[in-house]
Structures are given as C-alpha cells and as structure tokens.
Write an enzyme that holds these catalytic residues in place. Sequence first.
Site, PDB file in Angstrom:
ATOM      1  N   GLY A   1       0.785  -1.222   0.000  1.00 43.11           N
ATOM      2  CA  GLY A   1       0.000   0.000   0.000  1.00 43.11           C
ATOM      3  C   GLY A   1       0.817   1.273   0.000  1.00 43.11           C
ATOM      4  O   GLY A   1       0.255   2.375  -0.048  1.00 43.11           O
ATOM      5  N   ASP A   2       2.137   1.168   0.032  1.00 42.61           N
ATOM      6  CA  ASP A   2       2.979   2.364   0.097  1.00 42.61           C
ATOM      7  C   ASP A   2       2.928   3.104  -1.236  1.00 42.61           C
ATOM      8  O   ASP A   2       3.210   2.543  -2.300  1.00 42.61           O
ATOM      9  CB  ASP A   2       4.416   1.958   0.417  1.00 42.61           C
ATOM     10  CG  ASP A   2       5.303   3.165   0.670  1.00 42.61           C
ATOM     11  OD1 ASP A   2       5.434   3.559   1.833  1.00 42.61           O
ATOM     12  OD2 ASP A   2       5.840   3.721  -0.308  1.00 42.61           O
ATOM     13  N   LEU A   3       2.582   4.398  -1.186  1.00 45.84           N
ATOM     14  CA  LEU A   3       2.377   5.161  -2.411  1.00 45.84           C
ATOM     15  C   LEU A   3       3.657   5.292  -3.226  1.00 45.84           C
ATOM     16  O   LEU A   3       3.646   5.127  -4.459  1.00 45.84           O
ATOM     17  CB  LEU A   3       1.814   6.546  -2.077  1.00 45.84           C
ATOM     18  CG  LEU A   3       1.502   7.453  -3.272  1.00 45.84           C
ATOM     19  CD1 LEU A   3       0.509   6.785  -4.216  1.00 45.84           C
ATOM     20  CD2 LEU A   3       0.957   8.796  -2.781  1.00 45.84           C
TER      21      LEU A   3
END
Length: 223
Positions: A173-175
Amino acid sequence: MATMQKDQTRTRAAAAADPEAREFLRNADPVMARLIDARPDFHPRAWIEELPPLDAFGTLVFQIIGQQLSVTATRTILSRLQQRFGGHIPSPAELLAADPQELRASGMSARKGATLRAIAERFVDGRLSEGALARMSDEEVEAVLTEVPGIGPWTAHGFLLVALDRPDVFLPGDLALRRAVESAYGFDHLPTEDEMVQVAEPWRPYRSLAVSYLFASEFEKGT
C-alpha cells in the site's frame, strides 16, 4: 538501544554485501535485474544512516509520524520533536510525562500523538519491549503492533523493515513504492495492492531488498 544500533550496523553491512539475495532477484525477475545492474554499489539501508540512532521505540515514533507523509516532512517533524526533548527522541517514559501539546507543537496530529502515547504505555508497562519484538516472527510483530489504535500494516511492516531488518517485508500500500512499480514495470495506472502482491511474488524470500531497489529508483527521479 546500543544493542539494536550494533545489530543495525552488522545487518547493514551484511545487506550491502549479500550477493546471494541480489543474484536470486536478478534471476527471478528481468525488471529487477535491470534495477540491480544499474546500481552495482547499491547500499540498501544507506538512507537509515541519515536518521538519528533509532531503538525499537524510536523507530515506531519515526514510523507513526511518517504515516501519510513524505520522508522530508517526517524528518522535519522528528527534528522538531527532538528539539523539544533536549536533542533526542523521547523515551517512552519521557513521552508519557510530557504535555500532549508538546507533540502537537512538533507538527503531528492529535491522532498520531494519541497513538504514540498508546505505544509508549505498552513499553513502560512491559507489554512491549525491544528484546521481545526482536524474538517474534514477522506475523507476531504485525499482530502485536496492529492491536494499537492508529497502527496498521504499513506501520508494522515499516518497523519490520527498519528496526528489525527482516529480509522478506513488502509494503503493497505504500504510495512511493506503487509509483516505483508503475514506472519500472510499465503499468498504465497506479497498481492496486493486489497487483503489487502479484508483481512481488517472484521476489520471495528477499522482498525487502527488492523494495529497497524500487525505492531507490523512485527517489533518484527527484534528484
């Protein structure tokens, strides 16, 4: 704290000189092979050396402050926090003894301040400790940390990566990581978390190193 710093020094050196993991990734994924070959002297944990010395609690402070913020903004708030505590990251007891407004004045939200206090309470009363966390499996660490309101998988996985230097951590989920995968793998959209997991599957059991290369590829675009 001293023990963890020594461990971090040893693990950084080992990670920088781990040809087995790099060769595995090169053979497993042609895109990863290109990223690796473009960086023959890559030091996967070099960015951590730019941070103040971090023990287990300090790493959680860093991770919680950094939720939904850039690395630059996180470091700014961390520096302000240190200034308010005599030039160092507060210990759990120091944080609990401080006025919550001290945390707000550093630039963090009330929600993050409450999360930090909840973590500090667990370190003070013994529910969490540096030694106990180091002995836990990845799954156990994630379970015990995500019991704390305000801590989700991103923060727990970041702790595994930064504090414990675990070799097979992934942050779907890390942008910044999603942007790096979008660019490196030719997606025409920001990949979903499911797509991220699929891309990363061939990297097991060295997903942490692959993540480091992808972060480097993304950050280098801005330099």
